[in-house]
Write a protein that holds these residues in place. Structure first.
Motif, short mmCIF file in Angstrom:
data_model
loop_
_atom_site.label_atom_id
_atom_site.label_comp_id
_atom_site.label_asym_id
_atom_site.label_seq_id
_atom_site.Cartn_x
_atom_site.Cartn_y
_atom_site.Cartn_z
N CYS A 1 -60.67 86.42 6.67
CA CYS A 1 -62.00 86.64 7.23
C CYS A 1 -61.88 86.92 8.71
CB CYS A 1 -62.89 85.42 6.98
SG CYS A 1 -64.56 85.67 7.62
N MET B 1 -60.56 80.96 4.17
CA MET B 1 -60.80 82.38 3.88
C MET B 1 -59.56 83.23 4.17
SD MET B 1 -64.77 83.12 4.81
CE MET B 1 -64.93 84.42 3.60
N GLY C 1 -72.38 85.29 8.07
CA GLY C 1 -71.69 86.49 7.63
C GLY C 1 -70.18 86.28 7.58
N HIS C 2 -69.48 87.22 6.93
CA HIS C 2 -68.02 87.17 6.84
C HIS C 2 -67.47 88.59 6.88
CE1 HIS C 2 -68.12 82.92 5.59
NE2 HIS C 2 -69.11 83.24 4.77
N HIS D 1 -63.31 80.11 10.01
CA HIS D 1 -63.41 80.70 8.67
C HIS D 1 -62.03 80.76 7.98
CE1 HIS D 1 -67.63 82.64 8.99
NE2 HIS D 1 -67.51 81.70 9.91
#
Ligand SMILES: [Cu+2]
Length: 469
Positions: A167, A183, A127-128, A178
């Motif tokens: 993120c 991200m 997930g993010h 992340h």
């Protein structure tokens, strides 16, 4: 009569909350004269009103905000993991927003509504989330989204400036991995009343103090600094903890803004003859959108740079050969005519400047480890290499900057705002997936790796006629 704190809070919310909601949404001013004088007197006797968060400042209801009459920006992102290339020719396991590093830049005007939707494809392993620093809403909104799911939140971009988004990991776990794997992105919130004119104060040729004002409209670039911490192409938390980075990246790339083989040909008369033996790590045409590109500006032109430190190390922002005419953080001017400005982690700034003389100028993180591991961005102002005779030989008019011929790199150019000067052309340059590249092509950005080989023959002909080769 005794009031409990809670009762006062409720009263406060009733009195002020609704009024401020109206104020915030419709822009009407608060008219205190219309309020009940007795109630105000009672509050005064009690020692003042309990501070209550006016509801409007926390307004996040998309339905309310979408019907508020404000401009609404639909900002759609996907959280995607991809393998991305390194300057060494190896690859690493990157994480991206929408298949590019940095993620797409959001550009809004102060007071606009942002409707952010983050979607995680079902084939994504983890997930993010997305924490947008331009928002002033509960951190709970940044909760991670599971693969195959999507989330939306809305907020008013209340404050002008440049703001990171990143993120937030999987329920905060692995947020470092992340973000430092790619991200991150920025939101540019233009001031409601536009940018200010730029004043540049210098001594003129006669030694007199000379004050020049430039219009608020500017040619704009974005530069985002970060690091990679890798072992065998995978994120290495131990290296992050000890601040031992393996690469310094600007807009996701090491040495992304340095000359390539086409520049070698035009300036040195030979594609194999490097303009800079030290910097040209990305000069092969076969690197396509990842070959080095340069940032082209005109002389005597107002240039605005949006700088964000997305990384884990400080950025000592300096431009070799230039002075930063104005530095703005948030909506306040911090400095003028300064040599270097420090940008800490998750901090941004806006630099306004004018390149007075034709020449080559290198924007660096003046931390030597950062310079030699990738933080060099080359600006070329005007026509320092006297290439206009070649341009004219190709049947075009002389140009005030090489951007008219080669374009500026797409990843260094933010979306247009209210005081933006349009770039003459964009070339496709960046940490992109194939999907992003085809979108850019559809938008008219130039794939130089396809165009340059076609132009090579005519260019060599003109250069031979001019006696340059
Ligand atoms: Cu993530």
């Amino acid at each position: 009569m005794l009031f409990t704190i809670a009762a006062v809070a409720v009263m406060g919310a009733t009195l002020f909350g609704s009024t401020y909601t109206q104020t915030q949404i419709s822009g009407q001013s608060l008219d205190i004269n219309k309020m009940d004088a007795d109630v105000i007197e009672k509050i005064h006797q009690m020692g003042g009103l309990q501070l209550v968060m006016p509801k409007a400042f926390a307004e996040t209801d998309c339905g309310v905000l979408e019907s508020s009459g404000r401009t609404v920006h639909d900002f759609q992102l996907t959280g995607e993991s991809h393998e991305m290339p390194l300057v060494t020719g190896e690859t690493y396991n990157a994480m991206t927003f929408s298949g590019q590093i940095p993620g797409p830049t959001l550009r809004v005007t102060q007071g606009d509504v942002v409707k952010m939707t983050l979607t995680i494809p079902s084939d994504e392993m983890v997930g993010h989330g997305n924490d947008m620093h331009a928002s002033q809403i509960t951190a709970g909104a940044f909760e991670s989204v599971n693969p195959g799911e999507s989330t939306t939140y809305c907020y008013i971009a209340e404050s002008a400036g440049i703001f990171k988004y990143h993120c937030s990991g999987v329920k905060l776990a692995a947020m470092d991995q992340h973000v430092l794997s790619g991200m991150y992105g920025i939101a540019i919130v233009d001031p409601a009343n536009g940018y200010k004119k730029l004043m540049v104060e210098k001594t003129s040729g006669s030694g007199e103090l000379d004050r020049v004002f430039y219009d608020a409209d500017a040619l704009e670039f974005q530069l985002q600094y970060s690091q990679l911490y890798l072992t065998d192409g995978n994120y290495d938390m131990g290296k992050m903890m000890s601040h031992q980075n393996t690469a310094t990246v600007v807009n996701g790339m090491q040495f992304g803004y340095v000359p390539n083989m086409a520049h070698n040909l035009l300036v040195m008369g030979d594609p194999e003859k490097k303009i800079s033996a030290v910097l040209q790590a990305r000069d092969g045409l076969d690197l396509e959108e990842q070959q080095g590109q340069l940032l082209f500006v005109e002389n005597d032109q107002h240039v605005r740079l949006f700088i964000e430190n997305q990384g884990n190390e400080p950025v000592f922002f300096h431009i070799v050969g230039e002075i930063l005419d104005r530095v703005t953080q948030g909506n306040r001017v911090q400095s003028a005519a300064t040599e270097t400005w420090l940008v800490g982690g998750s901090q941004g700034m806006i630099v306004d400047l004018v390149f007075d003389e034709p020449g080559v100028y290198a924007a660096v993180n003046h931390d030597y480890a950062a310079i030699y591991s990738g933080a060099v961005t080359v600006f070329v102002a005007g026509d320092p290499f006297n290439l206009n005779p070649i341009v004219e030989g190709l049947g075009m008019d002389a140009v005030p900057s090489y951007a008219y011929v080669l374009g500026n790199p797409s990843d260094a150019v933010p979306p247009m705002g209210q005081n933006s000067i349009a770039h003459p052309a964009l070339n496709i340059h960046g940490m992109y997936t194939d999907e992003v590249i085809s979108d850019l092509k559809a938008d008219g950005a130039i794939p130089l790796w396809e165009v340059v080989p076609e132009l090579a023959g005519p260019i060599i002909e003109v250069m031979t006629d001019l006696g340059r080769i």
